[in-house]
Motif scaffolding. Structure first.
Motif, mmCIF file in Angstrom:
data_model
loop_
_atom_site.group_PDB
_atom_site.id
_atom_site.type_symbol
_atom_site.label_atom_id
_atom_site.label_comp_id
_atom_site.label_asym_id
_atom_site.label_seq_id
_atom_site.Cartn_x
_atom_site.Cartn_y
_atom_site.Cartn_z
ATOM 1 N N THR A 1 0.143 -1.400 0.116
ATOM 2 C CA THR A 1 0.092 0.217 -0.039
ATOM 3 C C THR A 1 1.056 1.098 -0.237
ATOM 4 O O THR A 1 1.668 0.965 0.856
ATOM 5 N N VAL A 2 0.792 2.088 -1.049
ATOM 6 C CA VAL A 2 1.093 3.550 -0.781
ATOM 7 C C VAL A 2 0.489 4.543 -0.382
ATOM 8 O O VAL A 2 -0.476 4.943 -0.988
ATOM 9 N N LEU A 3 1.242 5.428 0.697
ATOM 10 C CA LEU A 3 -0.128 6.562 1.108
ATOM 11 C C LEU A 3 0.934 7.491 1.122
ATOM 12 O O LEU A 3 2.174 7.291 1.322
ATOM 13 N N SER A 4 0.322 8.841 1.420
ATOM 14 C CA SER A 4 1.359 10.028 1.647
ATOM 15 C C SER A 4 1.250 9.736 2.671
ATOM 16 O O SER A 4 1.113 9.079 3.774
ATOM 17 N N THR A 5 2.383 10.971 3.444
ATOM 18 C CA THR A 5 2.898 11.367 4.629
ATOM 19 C C THR A 5 1.703 11.392 5.486
ATOM 20 O O THR A 5 1.272 10.979 6.731
ATOM 21 N N ALA A 6 0.996 12.166 4.918
ATOM 22 C CA ALA A 6 -0.775 12.940 5.846
ATOM 23 C C ALA A 6 -1.395 11.500 5.970
ATOM 24 O O ALA A 6 -2.043 11.434 6.908
ATOM 25 N N ASP A 7 -1.368 10.260 4.926
ATOM 26 C CA ASP A 7 -2.451 9.603 5.556
ATOM 27 C C ASP A 7 -2.132 8.741 6.071
ATOM 28 O O ASP A 7 -2.661 8.403 6.917
ATOM 29 N N TYR A 8 -0.858 8.339 5.607
ATOM 30 C CA TYR A 8 0.379 7.456 6.849
ATOM 31 C C TYR A 8 -0.168 7.920 8.302
ATOM 32 O O TYR A 8 -0.745 7.067 9.010
ATOM 33 N N GLU A 9 0.423 9.085 8.359
ATOM 34 C CA GLU A 9 -0.170 9.761 10.370
ATOM 35 C C GLU A 9 -1.506 9.653 10.181
ATOM 36 O O GLU A 9 -1.832 9.247 11.524
ATOM 37 N N THR A 10 -3.233 9.566 9.781
ATOM 38 C CA THR A 10 -3.709 9.699 9.947
ATOM 39 C C THR A 10 -4.009 8.431 10.213
ATOM 40 O O THR A 10 -5.232 7.802 11.400
ATOM 41 N N TYR A 11 -4.106 7.029 9.470
ATOM 42 C CA TYR A 11 -4.527 5.627 9.754
ATOM 43 C C TYR A 11 -3.192 5.012 10.596
ATOM 44 O O TYR A 11 -4.023 3.741 11.054
ATOM 45 N N PHE A 12 -2.315 5.328 10.822
ATOM 46 C CA PHE A 12 -1.481 4.555 11.875
ATOM 47 C C PHE A 12 -1.048 4.996 12.255
ATOM 48 O O PHE A 12 -0.701 6.179 12.867
#
Length: 87
Positions: free
Chosen positions: A68-79
């Motif tokens: 799964t490739v995520l932006s930094t913002a999405d990474y910090e939101t979901y993990f």
């Protein structure tokens, strides 16, 4: 009561580590190219995928062929990062 979750590994693409990501960190994907701003790789299903500088890749094991490739913002939101377990 304990809280449990499945193990996942993550790495951030920094523009210099494309060959390490596709081949060492995740053996289930194939390295295509690394321009220094975009990493291009093929996943297990032979689909071409890209990650831009600062994007995060998440896998459930080194042979996971569909990261799964995520932006930094999405990474910090979901993990939430937790320290690795001692060897």
């Amino acid at each position: 009561m304990p809280f449990v979750t499945s193990r996942r590994d993550s790495i951030q693409y920094d523009g210099t580590n494309g060959a390490e990501i596709a081949g060492t960190w995740c053996t289930g994907i194939s390295f295509v190219s690394d321009s220094g701003t975009v990493l291009t790789f093929k996943d297990r299903d032979d689909r071409v995928q890209t990650a831009s500088v600062n994007d995060w890749l998440i896998i459930s094991g080194v042979e996971d062929g569909n990261p799964t490739v995520l932006s930094t913002a999405d990474y910090e939101t979901y993990f939430v990062e937790i320290p690795p377990m001692p060897s």
